[in-house]
Write an enzyme that holds these catalytic residues in place. Structure first.
Site, PDB file in Angstrom:
ATOM      1  N   THR A  70     -17.136  39.720  -9.698  1.00 53.76           N
ATOM      2  CA  THR A  70     -18.545  40.258  -8.783  1.00 53.76           C
ATOM      3  C   THR A  70     -19.734  39.660  -9.101  1.00 53.76           C
ATOM      4  OG1 THR A  70     -17.382  42.572  -8.632  1.00 53.76           O
ATOM      5  CG2 THR A  70     -19.761  42.866  -8.463  1.00 53.76           C
ATOM      6  N   ASN A 148      -6.987  40.649  -1.003  1.00 51.38           N
ATOM      7  CA  ASN A 148      -6.601  41.289  -2.166  1.00 51.38           C
ATOM      8  C   ASN A 148      -5.956  42.475  -1.647  1.00 51.38           C
ATOM      9  OD1 ASN A 148      -9.587  41.551  -1.313  1.00 51.38           O
ATOM     10  ND2 ASN A 148      -9.068  43.432  -2.046  1.00 51.38           N
ATOM     11  N   GLN A 176      -7.481  36.154  -6.165  1.00 55.80           N
ATOM     12  CA  GLN A 176      -6.072  36.625  -6.333  1.00 55.80           C
ATOM     13  C   GLN A 176      -5.131  35.494  -6.098  1.00 55.80           C
ATOM     14  OE1 GLN A 176      -5.162  39.807  -6.670  1.00 55.80           O
ATOM     15  NE2 GLN A 176      -6.890  40.998  -6.228  1.00 55.80           N
ATOM     16  N   SER A 194     -11.779  35.844 -11.649  1.00 53.61           N
ATOM     17  CA  SER A 194     -11.938  37.096 -12.610  1.00 53.61           C
ATOM     18  C   SER A 194     -10.681  36.952 -13.620  1.00 53.61           C
ATOM     19  CB  SER A 194     -11.738  38.253 -11.682  1.00 53.61           C
ATOM     20  OG  SER A 194     -11.834  39.463 -12.570  1.00 53.61           O
ATOM     21  N   HIS A 196      -9.718  39.549 -15.552  1.00 52.96           N
ATOM     22  CA  HIS A 196      -8.801  40.975 -15.761  1.00 52.96           C
ATOM     23  C   HIS A 196      -7.424  40.799 -14.787  1.00 52.96           C
ATOM     24  CE1 HIS A 196     -10.371  43.538 -12.593  1.00 52.96           C
ATOM     25  NE2 HIS A 196     -11.703  42.933 -12.814  1.00 52.96           N
ATOM     26  N   CYS A 317     -11.939  56.382  -0.256  1.00 51.97           N
ATOM     27  CA  CYS A 317     -12.169  57.793  -0.152  1.00 51.97           C
ATOM     28  C   CYS A 317     -13.299  58.035  -0.584  1.00 51.97           C
ATOM     29  CB  CYS A 317     -11.145  58.671  -1.204  1.00 51.97           C
ATOM     30  SG  CYS A 317     -11.197  60.114  -0.342  1.00 51.97           S
TER      31      CYS A 317
HETATM   32  N1  PLP Z   1     -12.652  39.403  -5.329  1.00 48.54           N
HETATM   33  C1  PLP Z   1     -11.374  39.933  -5.210  1.00 48.54           C
HETATM   34  C2  PLP Z   1     -10.554  39.435  -3.877  1.00 48.54           C
HETATM   35  C3  PLP Z   1     -10.814  40.991  -5.913  1.00 48.54           C
HETATM   36  O1  PLP Z   1      -9.603  41.630  -5.590  1.00 48.54           O
HETATM   37  C4  PLP Z   1     -11.634  41.692  -6.618  1.00 48.54           C
HETATM   38  C5  PLP Z   1     -11.292  42.748  -7.669  1.00 48.54           C
HETATM   39  O2  PLP Z   1     -10.660  43.745  -7.191  1.00 48.54           O
HETATM   40  C6  PLP Z   1     -13.147  41.002  -6.908  1.00 48.54           C
HETATM   41  C7  PLP Z   1     -13.323  39.888  -6.317  1.00 48.54           C
HETATM   42  C8  PLP Z   1     -14.012  41.643  -8.083  1.00 48.54           C
HETATM   43  O3  PLP Z   1     -13.416  41.248  -9.325  1.00 48.54           O
HETATM   44  P1  PLP Z   1     -14.216  41.758 -10.581  1.00 48.54           P
HETATM   45  O4  PLP Z   1     -13.555  43.103 -10.906  1.00 48.54           O
HETATM   46  O5  PLP Z   1     -13.747  40.861 -11.628  1.00 48.54           O
HETATM   47  O6  PLP Z   1     -15.757  41.966 -10.284  1.00 48.54           O
END
Ligand code: PLP
Length: 377
Positions: A70, A148, A176, A194, A196, A317
């Site tokens: 993000t 995602n 992803q 990312s 995590h 939601c």
């Molecule tokens: N972009 C995609 C395609 C994601 O799936 C996600 C997380 O769900 C993000 C960005 C955001 O990642 P982060 O949680 O590291 O900010």
């Protein structure tokens, strides 16, 4: 708990979890300090940066460590907008993650013109439309690599080539796909990763930039002035370790998840022939969205959770009532279908037994929900 929500987040690899304590002890100092402890951290940090440079064909100044995707996405989008104010148009796919869509929408409130690319019924970006939408005023083109929610993968090479021909920046959210799929890094000017999502600790991430950016955070000038704040050396080192593990296991993971994907879809179809598998033939095997007609995806997620199976739905939601998935709506699914999607996403640990059990539970829940609730729009 059967965990089939790996596109949301992953568990830290056990070998990395073990190492994290040692890494935190060894690399506790500030990598910007000139004393030997600080310089030891600097060397570790730069070793990890070199690893990412090697994997992605980037130079050192292009790789900037951040806290998450993000942050990376916001830094790229807003940072470019501030740096090149004479360009006030953004061309973007409508199927981006919210961390891309929302900074772009924010720029729209500042007067930017946002052009959304057409996608077909499988969610593939229309490259002819892209050619038409780029103008002299285009600041950047943004297209996510693997979606995602649906796992649909875009042809970044073709998109990147068009952007290069037209001399506009090309940005892709590769969250992803990084570590899991082949990525044509040579054709992408900016990307975000990312930690995590690939079994590294939360609070780790990076971006690649191929031009100067205005920073979001002003401070000590770390990370080439793009991201001030003391770097998390141990976390970044763990991110490097996680990527190495993923790259080693990539082929095996894809082979395994192709098999699991078949089990999931075939077994579900046997009992619920009316399911729709989103973009079944063109998606990555480790993310599958299934539309369970006539029921709410959100209700299915809650019910599966009670039965010990973790999955997600794209329909968020908000204020008590589910909002249809913007991704499924963009593919042309009806509002009703866009409320009925459930995402199953596989990770390194997922087994065939996990998938079989999840399907058995999902089938039972579907029959119950359809009988007792269904939904009315
Ligand atoms: N972009 C995609 C395609 C994601 O799936 C996600 C997380 O769900 C993000 C960005 C955001 O990642 P982060 O949680 O590291 O900010």
């Amino acid at each position: 708990m059967i965990y089939l929500d790996n596109a949301s987040t992953t568990k830290v690899f056990p070998e990395i979890l073990q190492k994290l304590k040692d890494l935190s002890e060894e690399f506790f100092a500030n990598p910007n300090s000139v004393h030997p402890e600080g310089q030891k951290c600097r060397r570790e940090l730069e070793k990890t940066r070199d690893l990412f440079c090697e994997i992605t064909g980037s130079s050192r100044e292009e790789i900037v460590f951040t806290s998450c995707a993000t942050e990376s996405n916001n830094t790229i989008i807003k940072g470019l907008a501030e740096k090149f104010p004479e360009k006030n148009e953004i061309v973007i796919s409508p199927i981006e993650h919210k961390s891309v869509l929302n900074p772009v929408k924010y720029l729209a409130t500042k007067g930017y013109k946002i052009k959304f690319l057409k996608v077909d019924k499988d969610g593939v970006v229309d490259t002819d439309d892209l050619r038409k939408k780029i103008t002299e005023k285009t600041l950047l083109v943004g297209v996510i690599h693997v979606n995602n929610e649906t796992g649909v993968m875009q042809d970044l090479k073709t998109i990147g080539k068009i952007c290069r021909e037209r001399e506009v920046f090309f940005f892709s959210d590769i969250v992803q796909s990084f570590g899991k799929m082949d990525i044509p890094f040579n054709f992408i000017d900016f990307f975000s990763v990312s930690g995590h999502k690939i079994n590294a600790p939360k609070g780790t991430g990076l971006l690649k930039r191929s031009s100067d950016l205005e920073p979001l955070l002003h401070g000590g000038g770390q990370e080439f002035g793009i991201r001030s704040g003391t770097e998390n050396t141990a976390g970044i080192s763990a991110l490097g370790e996680a990527v190495k593990i993923w790259l080693k296991r990539k082929e095996e993971f894809l082979k395994k998840t192709k098999k699991l994907e078949k089990v999931l879809i075939n077994k579900l179809r046997q009992d619920i022939p009316e399911i729709k598998v989103v973009s079944e033939n063109i998606k990555v095997p480790y993310i599958t969205t299934v539309i369970f007609p006539q029921i709410s995806g959100h209700d299915m997620v809650i019910a599966l959770g009670r039965e010990g199976v973790a999955v997600s739905s794209g329909s968020a939601c908000s204020s008590g009532s589910p909002v249809p998935s913007h991704v499924l709506l963009s593919y042309g699914y009806s509002e009703k279908d866009s409320l009925s999607g459930v995402r199953f996403s596989f990770g390194q640990d997922t087994t065939e037994e996990d998938v079989n059990t999840a399907v058995e539970k999902a089938v039972k829940i579907f029959k119950k929900l359809k009988r007792f609730t269904g939904f009315s729009l």
